[in-house]
Design a protein around this motif. Sequence first.
Motif, PDB file in Angstrom:
ATOM      1  N   ARG A 187       0.826  -1.209   0.000  1.00 44.36           N
ATOM      2  CA  ARG A 187       0.000   0.000   0.000  1.00 44.36           C
ATOM      3  C   ARG A 187       0.856   1.253   0.000  1.00 44.36           C
ATOM      4  O   ARG A 187       0.561   2.224  -0.699  1.00 44.36           O
ATOM      5  N   ARG A 188       1.920   1.242   0.780  1.00 44.87           N
ATOM      6  CA  ARG A 188       2.795   2.414   0.824  1.00 44.87           C
ATOM      7  C   ARG A 188       3.527   2.615  -0.495  1.00 44.87           C
ATOM      8  O   ARG A 188       3.736   3.755  -0.928  1.00 44.87           O
ATOM      9  N   ALA A 189       3.905   1.521  -1.131  1.00 46.72           N
ATOM     10  CA  ALA A 189       4.532   1.638  -2.451  1.00 46.72           C
ATOM     11  C   ALA A 189       3.543   2.207  -3.459  1.00 46.72           C
ATOM     12  O   ALA A 189       3.910   3.033  -4.316  1.00 46.72           O
ATOM     13  N   ALA A 190       2.276   1.802  -3.361  1.00 52.72           N
ATOM     14  CA  ALA A 190       1.249   2.346  -4.250  1.00 52.72           C
ATOM     15  C   ALA A 190       1.050   3.834  -3.984  1.00 52.72           C
ATOM     16  O   ALA A 190       0.907   4.635  -4.920  1.00 52.72           O
ATOM     17  N   LEU A 231      10.640   8.482 -11.022  1.00 55.00           N
ATOM     18  CA  LEU A 231       9.273   7.964 -11.130  1.00 55.00           C
ATOM     19  C   LEU A 231       9.282   6.506 -11.572  1.00 55.00           C
ATOM     20  O   LEU A 231       8.545   5.673 -11.027  1.00 55.00           O
ATOM     21  N   CYS A 232      10.110   6.178 -12.555  1.00 51.37           N
ATOM     22  CA  CYS A 232      10.204   4.786 -13.024  1.00 51.37           C
ATOM     23  C   CYS A 232      10.679   3.866 -11.906  1.00 51.37           C
ATOM     24  O   CYS A 232      10.199   2.729 -11.775  1.00 51.37           O
ATOM     25  N   ALA A 233      11.626   4.347 -11.087  1.00 48.47           N
ATOM     26  CA  ALA A 233      12.130   3.528  -9.982  1.00 48.47           C
ATOM     27  C   ALA A 233      11.029   3.252  -8.964  1.00 48.47           C
ATOM     28  O   ALA A 233      10.896   2.127  -8.459  1.00 48.47           O
ATOM     29  N   VAL A 234      10.218   4.268  -8.661  1.00 39.54           N
ATOM     30  CA  VAL A 234       9.131   4.093  -7.698  1.00 39.54           C
ATOM     31  C   VAL A 234       8.079   3.130  -8.247  1.00 39.54           C
ATOM     32  O   VAL A 234       7.605   2.229  -7.540  1.00 39.54           O
ATOM     33  N   VAL A 235       7.715   3.310  -9.524  1.00 29.64           N
ATOM     34  CA  VAL A 235       6.752   2.397 -10.140  1.00 29.64           C
ATOM     35  C   VAL A 235       7.322   0.984 -10.186  1.00 29.64           C
ATOM     36  O   VAL A 235       6.618  -0.001  -9.929  1.00 29.64           O
ATOM     37  N   GLY A 236       8.614   0.876 -10.493  1.00 27.42           N
ATOM     38  CA  GLY A 236       9.255  -0.435 -10.525  1.00 27.42           C
ATOM     39  C   GLY A 236       9.233  -1.121  -9.170  1.00 27.42           C
ATOM     40  O   GLY A 236       9.002  -2.336  -9.077  1.00 27.42           O
ATOM     41  N   LEU A 237       9.465  -0.344  -8.109  1.00 25.00           N
ATOM     42  CA  LEU A 237       9.406  -0.909  -6.762  1.00 25.00           C
ATOM     43  C   LEU A 237       8.014  -1.450  -6.469  1.00 25.00           C
ATOM     44  O   LEU A 237       7.859  -2.541  -5.902  1.00 25.00           O
ATOM     45  N   PHE A 238       6.994  -0.704  -6.887  1.00 30.33           N
ATOM     46  CA  PHE A 238       5.635  -1.192  -6.658  1.00 30.33           C
ATOM     47  C   PHE A 238       5.376  -2.485  -7.431  1.00 30.33           C
ATOM     48  O   PHE A 238       4.775  -3.427  -6.896  1.00 30.33           O
ATOM     49  N   ALA A 243      -4.207  -8.241 -10.755  1.00 27.59           N
ATOM     50  CA  ALA A 243      -4.763  -6.917 -11.029  1.00 27.59           C
ATOM     51  C   ALA A 243      -3.801  -5.817 -10.603  1.00 27.59           C
ATOM     52  O   ALA A 243      -3.645  -4.801 -11.299  1.00 27.59           O
ATOM     53  N   LEU A 244      -3.117  -6.021  -9.487  1.00 27.58           N
ATOM     54  CA  LEU A 244      -2.176  -5.007  -9.013  1.00 27.58           C
ATOM     55  C   LEU A 244      -0.959  -4.899  -9.925  1.00 27.58           C
ATOM     56  O   LEU A 244      -0.501  -3.797 -10.238  1.00 27.58           O
ATOM     57  N   THR A 245      -0.411  -6.038 -10.326  1.00 25.07           N
ATOM     58  CA  THR A 245       0.757  -5.972 -11.204  1.00 25.07           C
ATOM     59  C   THR A 245       0.387  -5.374 -12.562  1.00 25.07           C
ATOM     60  O   THR A 245       1.182  -4.634 -13.154  1.00 25.07           O
ATOM     61  N   ARG A 246      -0.809  -5.656 -13.053  1.00 30.21           N
ATOM     62  CA  ARG A 246      -1.240  -5.052 -14.318  1.00 30.21           C
ATOM     63  C   ARG A 246      -1.333  -3.529 -14.190  1.00 30.21           C
ATOM     64  O   ARG A 246      -0.933  -2.800 -15.092  1.00 30.21           O
ATOM     65  N   LEU A 247      -1.870  -3.067 -13.067  1.00 28.40           N
ATOM     66  CA  LEU A 247      -1.956  -1.622 -12.852  1.00 28.40           C
ATOM     67  C   LEU A 247      -0.562  -1.003 -12.753  1.00 28.40           C
ATOM     68  O   LEU A 247      -0.327   0.109 -13.236  1.00 28.40           O
ATOM     69  N   GLY A 248       0.363  -1.715 -12.118  1.00 26.40           N
ATOM     70  CA  GLY A 248       1.731  -1.212 -12.049  1.00 26.40           C
ATOM     71  C   GLY A 248       2.364  -1.083 -13.420  1.00 26.40           C
ATOM     72  O   GLY A 248       2.989  -0.067 -13.744  1.00 26.40           O
ATOM     73  N   TRP A 249       2.195  -2.108 -14.254  1.00 24.53           N
ATOM     74  CA  TRP A 249       2.732  -2.049 -15.612  1.00 24.53           C
ATOM     75  C   TRP A 249       2.028  -0.979 -16.445  1.00 24.53           C
ATOM     76  O   TRP A 249       2.655  -0.340 -17.309  1.00 24.53           O
ATOM     77  N   ALA A 250       0.742  -0.776 -16.191  1.00 25.14           N
ATOM     78  CA  ALA A 250       0.034   0.296 -16.898  1.00 25.14           C
ATOM     79  C   ALA A 250       0.662   1.651 -16.577  1.00 25.14           C
ATOM     80  O   ALA A 250       0.854   2.496 -17.468  1.00 25.14           O
TER      81      ALA A 250
END
Length: 334
Positions: free
Chosen positions: A23-26, A86-93, A106-113
């Motif tokens: 959640r914190r990563a999101a 930003l890419c690093a933060v999204v990558g961490l998530f 669903a979460l990993t798909r949203l991260g890749w989106a």
Amino acid sequence: MPNTLNPLELIARRWQPSARFVRRAALATVVMAVIIVVTGGAVRLTQSGLGCSTWPKCTPDSLTPTAAMGINGYIEFGNRMLTYVLCAVVGLFIIAARARHPRRRALTRLGWAQFWVVMGNAVWGGIVVLTGLNPYLVAAHFLLSTALLTVAVLTWQRAAEGDEEPRDLVARPVRQLAWLLVAATGALTVIGTVVTGTGPHAGDAKKVHRIPLDWQEITQLHVDFVYIVVGLSVALWFTLRAVKAPAAPRRRVLELFACIAAQGVIGYVQYFMGLPELVIGLHMLGSALVWICVLRAALALRDRGPLPEEDAVVPAPSDGHEAPGPQVAAASSR
């Protein structure tokens, strides 16, 4: 021949992040999306839009800004570098969501989106520079940033709820009112980009093409939509009270009221003070916060159950020996 595991699978076998960490990563992706909106505005307001004269390099002969380019080059280049953060933060998530047990696709798909929106917007930003800050492309650049913020907020919401089929907490007409509010706020944001495209802050000290519309008339249209958003917010609040909706949706609407009130004050201050750069920057921040609050208010009108319990985690074999028995991880926080 043993199966080859991809890097994300290898990480998932050795690291099981908690639900709170995911959640914190999101939330961190939401924060970074807001920062990108504000710093992009700072580039325009400091007339640094062409601080780097080309793309992907900063100059035809240099990847980074030179001293001869002055502060504008460093501001523009600094904003480009934030894309990597930003890419690093999204990558961490993405990594945390993939490593989480049970796996939630669903979460990993949203991260890749989010990742692909970031990549697309980076390329679009390069096109904006190469076209000399075309106002239509600049507006689209901001709207792509808003799309990133939208996906980030949805990701944050999904990271805090389960995977059950959505259960409505209010009647359908109430939900329709909430999504009408979302649509009106989206239209307000689009009109705001047109105001920017006709206004005096073009993004560079040189003469830059502007949208050929009357700035004051577009500003008045923008204000009219502000009143529509305020009216719909008030209507949603009283409707939620009338139908005795749960406390969470009503609290989200109160948060929206606070953001709209602050944004309204900032908007009038910038108008009557002649559009000072600092106040416009605060207005862009307020725009992002209002959009977040509107989305959260609409998403709070349905429930998808609690977060799933953690699956049993089987450590990966090492040194050719058989893996030990499964270990049951602690139940995820709710």
